[in-house]
Structures are given as C-alpha cells and as structure tokens.
Design a protein around this motif. Structure first.
Motif, PDB file in Angstrom:
ATOM      1  N   GLY A 141      -2.547   4.749 -10.516  1.00 34.98           N
ATOM      2  CA  GLY A 141      -1.103   4.612 -10.790  1.00 34.98           C
ATOM      3  C   GLY A 141      -0.398   4.269  -9.432  1.00 34.98           C
ATOM      4  N   LEU A 142      -0.455   4.668  -8.376  1.00 34.18           N
ATOM      5  CA  LEU A 142       0.050   4.416  -7.120  1.00 34.18           C
ATOM      6  C   LEU A 142      -0.127   2.941  -7.037  1.00 34.18           C
ATOM      7  N   GLU A 143      -1.343   2.354  -6.929  1.00 34.60           N
ATOM      8  CA  GLU A 143      -1.668   1.086  -6.963  1.00 34.60           C
ATOM      9  C   GLU A 143      -0.658   0.090  -7.987  1.00 34.60           C
ATOM     10  N   ARG A 144      -0.542   0.377  -8.983  1.00 37.35           N
ATOM     11  CA  ARG A 144       0.065  -0.146 -10.005  1.00 37.35           C
ATOM     12  C   ARG A 144       1.526  -0.283  -9.767  1.00 37.35           C
ATOM     13  N   LEU A 145       2.072   0.756  -9.119  1.00 38.17           N
ATOM     14  CA  LEU A 145       3.363   0.916  -8.828  1.00 38.17           C
ATOM     15  C   LEU A 145       3.869   0.008  -7.449  1.00 38.17           C
ATOM     16  N   PHE A 146       3.050   0.121  -6.670  1.00 42.70           N
ATOM     17  CA  PHE A 146       3.033  -0.570  -5.183  1.00 42.70           C
ATOM     18  C   PHE A 146       2.809  -2.026  -5.290  1.00 42.70           C
ATOM     19  N   ARG A 147       1.679  -2.605  -6.035  1.00 42.62           N
ATOM     20  CA  ARG A 147       1.352  -4.090  -5.829  1.00 42.62           C
ATOM     21  C   ARG A 147       2.047  -4.901  -6.336  1.00 42.62           C
ATOM     22  N   PRO A 148       2.860  -4.821  -7.345  1.00 38.96           N
ATOM     23  CA  PRO A 148       3.861  -5.814  -7.926  1.00 38.96           C
ATOM     24  C   PRO A 148       5.144  -6.069  -6.773  1.00 38.96           C
ATOM     25  N   ALA A 149       5.409  -4.781  -6.340  1.00 36.90           N
ATOM     26  CA  ALA A 149       6.555  -4.806  -5.470  1.00 36.90           C
ATOM     27  C   ALA A 149       6.314  -5.539  -3.913  1.00 36.90           C
ATOM     28  N   PHE A 150       5.055  -4.850  -3.516  1.00 41.23           N
ATOM     29  CA  PHE A 150       4.497  -5.479  -2.306  1.00 41.23           C
ATOM     30  C   PHE A 150       4.390  -7.086  -2.271  1.00 41.23           C
ATOM     31  N   ARG A 151       3.748  -7.620  -3.340  1.00 43.14           N
ATOM     32  CA  ARG A 151       3.639  -9.109  -3.482  1.00 43.14           C
ATOM     33  C   ARG A 151       4.926  -9.897  -3.472  1.00 43.14           C
ATOM     34  N   SER A 152       5.851  -9.249  -4.414  1.00 45.47           N
ATOM     35  CA  SER A 152       7.163  -9.786  -4.785  1.00 45.47           C
ATOM     36  C   SER A 152       7.916 -10.004  -3.392  1.00 45.47           C
ATOM     37  N   PHE A 153       8.106  -9.081  -2.367  1.00 40.42           N
ATOM     38  CA  PHE A 153       8.494  -9.218  -0.883  1.00 40.42           C
ATOM     39  C   PHE A 153       7.753  -9.913  -0.158  1.00 40.42           C
ATOM     40  N   ARG A 154       6.348  -9.833  -0.108  1.00 41.57           N
ATOM     41  CA  ARG A 154       5.687 -10.778   1.083  1.00 41.57           C
ATOM     42  C   ARG A 154       5.683 -12.231   0.548  1.00 41.57           C
ATOM     43  N   ASP A 155       5.632 -12.657  -0.833  1.00 39.60           N
ATOM     44  CA  ASP A 155       5.837 -14.005  -1.024  1.00 39.60           C
ATOM     45  C   ASP A 155       7.399 -14.577  -0.689  1.00 39.60           C
ATOM     46  N   ARG A 156       8.009 -13.512  -0.696  1.00 40.73           N
ATOM     47  CA  ARG A 156       9.565 -14.156  -0.379  1.00 40.73           C
ATOM     48  C   ARG A 156       9.907 -13.982   1.122  1.00 40.73           C
ATOM     49  N   TYR A 157       9.440 -12.903   1.582  1.00 43.43           N
ATOM     50  CA  TYR A 157      10.007 -12.683   2.904  1.00 43.43           C
ATOM     51  C   TYR A 157       8.798 -12.418   4.071  1.00 43.43           C
ATOM     52  N   GLY A 158       7.783 -12.597   3.641  1.00 38.50           N
ATOM     53  CA  GLY A 158       6.684 -12.429   4.672  1.00 38.50           C
ATOM     54  C   GLY A 158       6.118 -10.894   4.529  1.00 38.50           C
ATOM     55  N   ARG A 159       5.048 -10.558   5.129  1.00 40.01           N
ATOM     56  CA  ARG A 159       4.387  -9.299   5.154  1.00 40.01           C
ATOM     57  C   ARG A 159       5.504  -8.265   5.715  1.00 40.01           C
ATOM     58  N   PRO A 160       5.859  -7.266   4.880  1.00 36.27           N
ATOM     59  CA  PRO A 160       6.756  -6.377   5.512  1.00 36.27           C
ATOM     60  C   PRO A 160       6.092  -5.501   6.720  1.00 36.27           C
ATOM     61  N   ARG A 161       6.871  -5.021   7.697  1.00 39.25           N
ATOM     62  CA  ARG A 161       6.360  -4.391   8.669  1.00 39.25           C
ATOM     63  C   ARG A 161       6.794  -2.760   8.469  1.00 39.25           C
ATOM     64  N   GLY A 162       7.878  -2.693   8.088  1.00 41.22           N
ATOM     65  CA  GLY A 162       8.348  -1.230   7.668  1.00 41.22           C
ATOM     66  C   GLY A 162       8.141  -0.734   6.287  1.00 41.22           C
ATOM     67  N   PHE A 163       8.170   0.573   5.964  1.00 38.30           N
ATOM     68  CA  PHE A 163       8.018   1.070   4.631  1.00 38.30           C
ATOM     69  C   PHE A 163       8.671   2.437   4.650  1.00 38.30           C
ATOM     70  N   ALA A 164       9.626   2.630   3.414  1.00 37.88           N
ATOM     71  CA  ALA A 164       9.957   3.927   3.179  1.00 37.88           C
ATOM     72  C   ALA A 164       9.792   4.446   1.866  1.00 37.88           C
ATOM     73  N   SER A 165       9.564   5.622   1.379  1.00 36.95           N
ATOM     74  CA  SER A 165       9.198   5.978   0.206  1.00 36.95           C
ATOM     75  C   SER A 165      10.382   6.425  -0.432  1.00 36.95           C
ATOM     76  N   PRO A 166      10.822   6.317  -1.700  1.00 39.87           N
ATOM     77  CA  PRO A 166      12.037   6.914  -2.495  1.00 39.87           C
ATOM     78  C   PRO A 166      11.943   8.325  -2.232  1.00 39.87           C
TER      79      PRO A 166
END
Length: 295
Positions: A141-166
C-alpha cells in the motif's frame, strides 16, 4: 561578522491544498522576492482529501475522546480548523472536486522551480491516506501511494532531494524508501539537529539524513498557526517565534501556504528581524552548511 559565523535559518512549507496553491504560494513568492530569500516547498502531487480516510479519522478521534483518551490535548486551541484555513468555499471545492494538485497546479509549481525555490516531495498520491492510515497500508500500500507521486515529481523537476510526510507520519518502510530512492534528507523525525537515523535492526544507520523542525509549537503545530488559533496578536506571535529561533544557531521552522501565505505579516516580520544575524536559506542549503561545520 564573517558569513561563516552567521547563524542559519530555514523556513519550509508543506503544500497540500487548493488554497495553498491559489493564494498562499503566490503571496510567498512575492514575499521571498521582497526579502531576497528562497523557501523550501514540499509539494503534494496527488489529492488532498479522502472521504473514507477523513471520516475514519474523525470517528476514531471522537471515540477516543469519549473514552478519555485525549487527556493530553492542549488546554487552549493549538491549531486552526480546516474551515479557517480553507474557508467555506475552499473546503467545499476540495471535497467536491479534489484535483490532483501536481496536475491542476503544474504551472504554479513550475514557477516555484524556475524562481529558485527548493521543491521537495510531500507524501504520495493521497495525503489523508498517508497521514491517517500509514501503519495500516503495509509495504504494498505504501508503494502504491508513493510511486505515482514520486514519478510525477521526478519526470517534471528531477529526482527530489528532500521529503516530508503528511502529518510527520513515517515508519520503517518510509525511511527505507528514502534510502532506496536516493533522497538526501527527510524532515519527519523530532530532534534539534540533523542526523542519520538508526535502521530498525539497530545495527546500522540509514543513508539519508533527517533534518528536524526545531522551531515548533505544541503537538507539532506550526508556531504561527498556533498563535493565530489562540487569538494572539501578530506582535506576540513574532516575539514567540524569534525567541525560539534565537535559541538556536541552526533553526528550522515550518508552516503551510494556506496559513503563513495568507496571514503574511508574522512571517514578514520574522524575516525582517532575523536578517541581521541569520542567513535565510533552503533546507537543502541548511543541511549542507550543518554538515560542513560538524560532519
């Protein structure tokens, strides 16, 4: 005073609502330009509302309150209600339309990126599911939540360096994901200074750093929001924040554009006051400076 001896202050903003992007972010862009500073924005690429997870959380809180489980609640209000943060119109539009923020407000996020503000990733594709139900999701379930958002960010702005959880909600699976995807840092764990967290086996440490928010109110509420919720004057809120900041050579404060970007005066006053003895930087730069001095 030499620049190397100046203290370091960073202000991070969690972007997780329509009002954040429609009102708060444009105001903060202008504020940053006026003061010559750049902020760190952790952006939610997915949805900001879930009927199912929000309803379950409300029912759970009411049930716990009925059992007396909320005895640790602050005696005075510690945060603003959703209505005060979003307004009736924003609350209604969020519940009815609930867009994917990374798609609906792509141009606003693009502008932040072009203007030199740091963009990090804020959770996954469903903000309430992460905040209220993380420990029940499991690894899949964590993977299903994380993966689409991560790919969307990476494809637009490059690999993110920082992360913050809700809601600062993390677990061992989240920490492992940050390592696996090469994040430089997360900002979820409590503390005073950056550190590499221990792995669950206790035998080694994670490869990423945690950069704790150390200028913070009760129950991890932003200082400015807490003051507004309690009806304090701007002067009182600013004085409280400055006392907390000046107690630290490395100070990291946080908030949300729908609060600090709408009620601008406290943050503007804080930035003016700290300019004399602090460099105001992004969280990425904050971590770099801390490592240069200590690691």
């Amino acid at each position: 005073m030499s620049p190397r001896r100046r203290r370091t202050f960073a202000f991070r903003l969690d972007v997780d609502s329509l009002i954040c992007l429609e009102q708060g972010v444009p105001n903060l862009l202008r504020l940053g330009d006026r003061h010559g500073v750049r902020f760190t924005f952790f952006v939610n690429m997915g949805r900001s509302f879930s009927w199912r997870h929000t309803t379950v959380n409300v029912l759970r809180r009411r049930r716990n309150h009925g059992r007396g489980a909320d005895s640790a609640d602050a005696p005075a209000p510690y945060k603003l209600s959703a209505r005060r943060k979003l307004g009736w119109g924003g609350t209604l539009r969020t519940a009815l339309f609930n867009p994917r923020l990374g798609r609906r407000f792509r141009s606003t996020m693009d502008l932040l990126h072009r203007e030199g503000h740091e963009l990090g990733l804020h959770g996954g594709s469903d903000h309430p599911a992460w905040q209220y139900s993380l420990d029940r999701l499991g690894d899949d379930g964590l993977e299903r939540l994380f993966r689409p958002a991560f790919r969307s960010f990476r494809d637009r702005y490059g690999r993110p360096r920082g992360f913050a959880s809700p809601g600062f909600r993390y677990n061992a699976g989240v920490l492992d994901l940050l390592d696996a995807e090469g994040f430089e840092y997360g900002s979820d764990m409590a503390g005073e200074i950056p550190f590499r967290p221990d792995r669950s086996d206790g035998a080694s440490r994670h490869s990423h750093f945690q950069v704790p928010v150390n200028v913070i109110g009760e129950r991890r509420t932003p200082v400015i929001e807490q003051g507004l919720a309690r009806g304090q004057s701007d002067e009182h809120i600013v004085r409280d924040a400055l006392d907390r900041i000046r107690a630290r050579p490395f100070a990291l404060m946080y908030g949300h554009p729908y609060v600090e970007g709408v009620h601008l005066r406290p943050l503007a006053a804080i930035l003016s006051e700290v300019a004399g003895d602090y460099d105001v930087v992004t969280v990425e730069e904050y971590l770099r400076r801390w490592k240069e001095r200590t690691v």
